[in-house]
Design an enzyme around this catalytic site. Structure first.
Site, PDB file in Angstrom:
ATOM      1  N   HIS A 162      -9.561   3.128  19.656  1.00  0.00           N
ATOM      2  CA  HIS A 162      -8.781   4.092  20.504  1.00  0.00           C
ATOM      3  C   HIS A 162      -9.406   4.505  22.044  1.00  0.00           C
ATOM      4  CE1 HIS A 162      -7.077   4.597  16.610  1.00  0.00           C
ATOM      5  NE2 HIS A 162      -8.176   5.309  15.886  1.00  0.00           N
TER       6      HIS A 162
ATOM      7  N   ALA B  67       0.498   5.913   3.584  1.00  0.00           N
ATOM      8  CA  ALA B  67       1.869   5.831   3.684  1.00  0.00           C
ATOM      9  C   ALA B  67       2.493   7.426   3.336  1.00  0.00           C
ATOM     10  CB  ALA B  67       2.204   4.708   2.296  1.00  0.00           C
TER      11      ALA B  67
ATOM     12  N   GLY C 160       0.738  -1.280   0.058  1.00  0.00           N
ATOM     13  CA  GLY C 160      -0.137  -0.027   0.020  1.00  0.00           C
ATOM     14  C   GLY C 160       0.907   1.229   0.003  1.00  0.00           C
ATOM     15  N   ALA C 161       2.194   1.224  -0.615  1.00  0.00           N
ATOM     16  CA  ALA C 161       2.952   2.295  -0.608  1.00  0.00           C
ATOM     17  C   ALA C 161       2.547   3.524  -1.333  1.00  0.00           C
ATOM     18  CB  ALA C 161       4.503   1.725  -1.283  1.00  0.00           C
TER      19      ALA C 161
ATOM     20  N   ASP D 217      -2.439   0.845  16.937  1.00  0.00           N
ATOM     21  CA  ASP D 217      -3.633   1.660  17.321  1.00  0.00           C
ATOM     22  C   ASP D 217      -2.851   3.062  17.616  1.00  0.00           C
ATOM     23  OD1 ASP D 217      -5.305   3.364  19.123  1.00  0.00           O
ATOM     24  OD2 ASP D 217      -6.486   1.769  19.173  1.00  0.00           O
ATOM     25  N   HIS D 218      -3.046   3.970  16.446  1.00  0.00           N
ATOM     26  CA  HIS D 218      -2.111   5.231  16.654  1.00  0.00           C
ATOM     27  C   HIS D 218      -2.587   5.998  18.064  1.00  0.00           C
ATOM     28  CE1 HIS D 218      -5.372   7.633  14.853  1.00  0.00           C
ATOM     29  NE2 HIS D 218      -4.858   8.686  15.131  1.00  0.00           N
TER      30      HIS D 218
HETATM   31  N1  LIG Z   1      -5.543   6.717   5.622  1.00  0.00           N
HETATM   32  C1  LIG Z   1      -5.490   7.261   6.989  1.00  0.00           C
HETATM   33  O1  LIG Z   1      -5.420   7.944   7.518  1.00  0.00           O
HETATM   34  C2  LIG Z   1      -5.767   5.707   7.781  1.00  0.00           C
HETATM   35  C3  LIG Z   1      -5.785   4.438   7.455  1.00  0.00           C
HETATM   36  N2  LIG Z   1      -5.760   3.305   8.031  1.00  0.00           N
HETATM   37  C4  LIG Z   1      -5.816   1.971   7.388  1.00  0.00           C
HETATM   38  O2  LIG Z   1      -4.921   1.853   6.690  1.00  0.00           O
HETATM   39  C5  LIG Z   1      -4.967   0.917   5.603  1.00  0.00           C
HETATM   40  C6  LIG Z   1      -4.720   2.016   4.422  1.00  0.00           C
HETATM   41  O3  LIG Z   1      -5.336   3.048   4.101  1.00  0.00           O
HETATM   42  P1  LIG Z   1      -5.287   4.153   3.085  1.00  0.00           P
HETATM   43  O4  LIG Z   1      -3.604   4.331   2.829  1.00  0.00           O
HETATM   44  O5  LIG Z   1      -5.967   5.218   3.418  1.00  0.00           O
HETATM   45  O6  LIG Z   1      -5.948   3.477   1.670  1.00  0.00           O
HETATM   46  P2  LIG Z   1      -5.825   4.000   0.313  1.00  0.00           P
HETATM   47  O7  LIG Z   1      -6.973   3.286  -0.619  1.00  0.00           O
HETATM   48  O8  LIG Z   1      -5.248   5.247   0.165  1.00  0.00           O
HETATM   49  O9  LIG Z   1      -4.508   3.236  -0.308  1.00  0.00           O
HETATM   50  C7  LIG Z   1      -4.529   1.649  -0.684  1.00  0.00           C
HETATM   51  C8  LIG Z   1      -3.353   1.085  -1.027  1.00  0.00           C
HETATM   52  O10 LIG Z   1      -3.513  -0.176  -1.438  1.00  0.00           O
HETATM   53  C9  LIG Z   1      -2.938  -0.442  -2.639  1.00  0.00           C
HETATM   54  N3  LIG Z   1      -3.747  -1.482  -3.289  1.00  0.00           N
HETATM   55  C10 LIG Z   1      -5.226  -1.486  -3.444  1.00  0.00           C
HETATM   56  N4  LIG Z   1      -5.477  -2.635  -4.133  1.00  0.00           N
HETATM   57  C11 LIG Z   1      -4.308  -3.383  -4.403  1.00  0.00           C
HETATM   58  C12 LIG Z   1      -4.084  -4.489  -5.073  1.00  0.00           C
HETATM   59  N5  LIG Z   1      -4.977  -5.472  -5.429  1.00  0.00           N
HETATM   60  N6  LIG Z   1      -2.688  -4.803  -4.921  1.00  0.00           N
HETATM   61  C13 LIG Z   1      -1.677  -4.263  -4.599  1.00  0.00           C
HETATM   62  N7  LIG Z   1      -2.109  -3.197  -3.914  1.00  0.00           N
HETATM   63  C14 LIG Z   1      -3.276  -2.509  -3.775  1.00  0.00           C
HETATM   64  C15 LIG Z   1      -3.282   0.797  -3.572  1.00  0.00           C
HETATM   65  O11 LIG Z   1      -2.265   0.830  -4.433  1.00  0.00           O
HETATM   66  P3  LIG Z   1      -2.468   1.693  -5.848  1.00  0.00           P
HETATM   67  O12 LIG Z   1      -2.438   3.106  -5.601  1.00  0.00           O
HETATM   68  O13 LIG Z   1      -1.543   1.279  -6.744  1.00  0.00           O
HETATM   69  O14 LIG Z   1      -3.815   1.068  -6.415  1.00  0.00           O
HETATM   70  C16 LIG Z   1      -2.747   1.934  -2.463  1.00  0.00           C
HETATM   71  O15 LIG Z   1      -1.342   2.078  -2.202  1.00  0.00           O
HETATM   72  C17 LIG Z   1      -6.290   0.830   5.744  1.00  0.00           C
HETATM   73  O16 LIG Z   1      -6.371  -0.604   6.493  1.00  0.00           O
HETATM   74  C18 LIG Z   1      -6.987   1.902   6.633  1.00  0.00           C
HETATM   75  O17 LIG Z   1      -8.138   1.264   7.141  1.00  0.00           O
HETATM   76  C19 LIG Z   1      -5.680   3.475   9.435  1.00  0.00           C
HETATM   77  C20 LIG Z   1      -5.963   4.679  10.180  1.00  0.00           C
HETATM   78  C21 LIG Z   1      -5.742   5.810   9.294  1.00  0.00           C
HETATM   79  O1  LIG Z   2      -8.461   6.349  13.691  1.00  0.00           O
HETATM   80  C1  LIG Z   2      -8.960   7.579  13.517  1.00  0.00           C
HETATM   81  O2  LIG Z   2      -8.407   8.699  14.053  1.00  0.00           O
HETATM   82  C2  LIG Z   2      -8.775   9.966  13.555  1.00  0.00           C
HETATM   83  C3  LIG Z   2      -8.658  10.731  14.892  1.00  0.00           C
HETATM   84  O3  LIG Z   2      -7.335  10.620  15.061  1.00  0.00           O
HETATM   85  P1  LIG Z   2      -6.360  11.868  15.766  1.00  0.00           P
HETATM   86  O4  LIG Z   2      -4.951  11.217  16.097  1.00  0.00           O
HETATM   87  O5  LIG Z   2      -6.641  13.019  14.866  1.00  0.00           O
HETATM   88  O6  LIG Z   2      -7.303  12.189  17.051  1.00  0.00           O
HETATM   89  C4  LIG Z   2     -10.254   9.831  13.185  1.00  0.00           C
HETATM   90  O7  LIG Z   2     -10.624  11.148  12.470  1.00  0.00           O
HETATM   91  C5  LIG Z   2     -10.601   8.875  12.010  1.00  0.00           C
HETATM   92  O8  LIG Z   2     -11.874   8.905  11.703  1.00  0.00           O
HETATM   93  C6  LIG Z   2     -10.036   7.272  12.633  1.00  0.00           C
HETATM   94  O9  LIG Z   2     -10.317   6.595  11.787  1.00  0.00           O
END
Ligand SMILES: NC(=O)C1=CN([C@@H]2O[C@H](COP(=O)(O)OP(=O)(O)OC[C@H]3O[C@@H](n4cnc5c(N)ncnc54)[C@H](OP(=O)(O)O)[C@@H]3O)[C@@H](O)[C@H]2O)C=CC1
Ligand SMILES: O=C1O[C@H](COP(=O)(O)O)[C@@H](O)[C@H](O)[C@H]1O
Length: 485
Positions: A242, A16, A10-11, A179-180
């Site tokens: 959290h 990321a 998920g880079a 769990d951040h």
């Molecule tokens: N974003 C946030 O603030 C937070 C996210 N999370 C968790 O972190 C995780 C990632 O979230 P987030 O970064 O937002 O998700 P995104 O949707 O932004 O990114 C998903 C990533 O997965 C890759 N991906 C999707 N399908 C495939 C596949 N079939 N094979 C390989 N790679 C694939 C994508 O690659 P490509 O771009 O090439 O499609 C992309 O790099 C989730 O579990 C989310 O719940 C938890 C807390 C906060």
């Molecule tokens: O995990 C999550 O946390 C954020 C809130 O995080 P914080 O560090 O800004 O307090 C929340 O907005 C989001 O919905 C949830 O998925």
């Protein structure tokens, strides 16, 4: 620290970009990364190594808490990065990944220590873990670790199923569930506050504390995460993980030793002592709400149902408040109130401990009011600890008034949660990650509440955006003679 390969699935994703690369960069600047190290980004889209390095550089420049203008440092940092395009559901593709990992291990003379970070949607967690095992990526002569993001399941059954699948490829000791909130410096500091200070240690119990309030309010709405959030709601998005982690960290007893094992053991005991709420009684102890239109920072905002991607008939809660009881000898008789919600008046995460005041009546008889003593632990956005106590104001005819003693940290220097967590995982320290037992007990405790929500057994109050949630949440505390602080 051991040299290793950090394989980031998920880079190219949001997490990321916003959190993981900036955290790695800050660790690198602080010389907290192993040397040498190899980082391999994995995602679906095609990218060259150079394009990926530019992508990493841009995310660091945009999201790092530090200026990233030292060109030579940046070059040195980026040199560690390689990229591979892989559909994670394609088992064959992992052979190519293994070859790349091994080639870099050879080039850099790195032992076969492999950290797998799953920053992808949860539906991929089990398939990736299984492919790591089947492809031989997980058969190392060094150590292997798995860092996994939330959500960890959707209810007790799905969480158990997921854990069962993960445990076929990784031992519990190898799994680091992020769990951040556990990475927030003030949350990590809770343990020290309580146990390194005899003054706090002595009063951290039901003899002195009247109630504990844990608030995580946010002013943001659902943002661009409608499809995820509408399925999760505040109860799964914030409360199950959290908020319950904050509860465990606040209430846990002094461990035998300050070790991951002993701390987790104490946290588990808190979850085991949490009084169950029967489905039929959820409405007595839990309040749920959904934000309507209103104003945030003087700007009009739409209600949840009008948000892009949300169905106009959605019954997903964006606010939850609950009264919990811990039935053990330290906390029996002390209500713990928890609330969290979106589109509230302010962004604030804090723990407030309100102290008993046995001499309150005595002062009242003398026509003097005393405010309760409060210990406020501010976690976010500013970090600090403040103690409210009563003092006579010589400038106001000696009237009794609450005053504050404050400690605050310099925000600019505070490391991000992800920095602390990734650093711990690199070291193999799992203290501030959620153990499976904690996760399982949280889902178990929550299950009747999830069912009561699904069966609409309690009202879904609408609250104005920019308020502090529905009036019913104030009522919850009023029943016990308290109010939210
Ligand atoms: N974003 C946030 O603030 C937070 C996210 N999370 C968790 O972190 C995780 C990632 O979230 P987030 O970064 O937002 O998700 P995104 O949707 O932004 O990114 C998903 C990533 O997965 C890759 N991906 C999707 N399908 C495939 C596949 N079939 N094979 C390989 N790679 C694939 C994508 O690659 P490509 O771009 O090439 O499609 C992309 O790099 C989730 O579990 C989310 O719940 C938890 C807390 C906060
Ligand atoms: O995990 C999550 O946390 C954020 C809130 O995080 P914080 O560090 O800004 O307090 C929340 O907005 C989001 O919905 C949830 O998925």
């Amino acid at each position: 620290m051991d040299s290793m390969t950090f394989i980031l699935f998920g880079a190219t994703g949001d997490l990321a970009k916003r959190k993981i690369f900036p955290a790695l960069y800050n660790l690198f600047l602080d010389q907290k990364m192993p040397q040498p190290f190899s980082i391999i980004g994995v995602s679906k889209r095609e990218l060259s190594d150079e394009a990926f390095q530019t992508y990493v550089e841009n995310s660091v420049k945009t999201f790092s808490r530090r200026l990233a203008n030292d060109r030579s440092k940046m070059k040195e940092f980026l040199r560690a990065f390689r990229y591979i395009s892989l559909d994670v559901t394609n088992a064959q593709g992992y052979k190519k990944l293994l070859e790349m990992v091994q080639q870099r291990e050879k080039e850099l003379n790195i032992p076969e220590n492999r950290m797998f970070y799953l920053s992808v949607a949860p539906e991929f967690f089990d398939v990736i873990a299984s492919n790591i095992k089947e492809s031989g990526l997980g058969s190392t002569t060094g150590w292997k670790r798995l860092i996994i993001e939330k959500p960890f399941g959707h209810d007790i059954q799905s969480a158990q199923d997921l854990n069962e699948k993960l445990s076929q490829a990784f031992e519990e000791e190898e799994i680091y569930r992020v769990d951040h909130y556990l990475g927030k410096p003030m949350v990590q500091n809770l343990e020290a506050l309580k146990f390194a200070n005899p003054v706090f240690q002595a009063i951290w119990n039901n003899q002195f504390i009247a109630n504990v309030q844990i608030t995580a309010s946010e002013s943001v709405g659902v943002e661009q995460r409608a499809s995820y959030y509408d399925q999760a709601g505040a109860i799964r998005d914030m409360f199950q993980n959290h908020m319950l982690q904050l509860l465990m960290m606040t209430a846990m007893h002094l461990p035998k030793q300050i070790s991951a094992k002993d701390i987790r053991n104490e946290k588990r005991k808190i979850m085991e002592s949490l009084r169950p709420i029967q489905k039929e009684e959820v409405g007595l102890h839990v309040v749920r709400g959904q934000y309507g239109p209103g104003e945030i920072d003087g700007r009009p905002v739409v209600g949840y149902k009008e948000e892009p991607g949300i169905d106009a008939s959605s019954t997903t809660e964006t606010f939850v408040a609950a009264r919990l009881w811990i039935d053990d000898e330290n906390w029996s008789g002390v209500p713990f109130y928890i609330r969290t919600g979106k589109r509230m008046k302010e962004k604030s995460t804090r723990i407030v401990m309100e102290f008993k005041n046995p001499l309150k009546e005595w002062y009242l008889q003398k026509n003097e009011e005393t405010a309760p003593n409060l210990l406020v632990i501010q976690i976010n956005p500013n970090e600090g600890v403040s103690l409210q106590f009563n003092s006579k104001n010589v400038f106001n005819n000696g009237k009794m008034e609450p005053v504050h003693m404050d400690f605050a940290t310099n925000q600019k220097e505070v490391p991000e949660a992800y920095e602390l967590l990734i650093f711990d995982a690199l070291h193999g320290d799992s203290t501030f990650f959620s153990h499976w037992k904690e996760v399982e007990l949280s889902w178990k405790w929550l299950q009747p509440i999830l069912e009561a929500f699904a069966e609409n057994r309690l009202p879904l109050y609408s609250y104005r955006s920019g308020s502090m949630g529905p009036e019913a949440s104030y009522q919850l505390l009023k029943e016990d003679g308290f109010y939210w602080r």
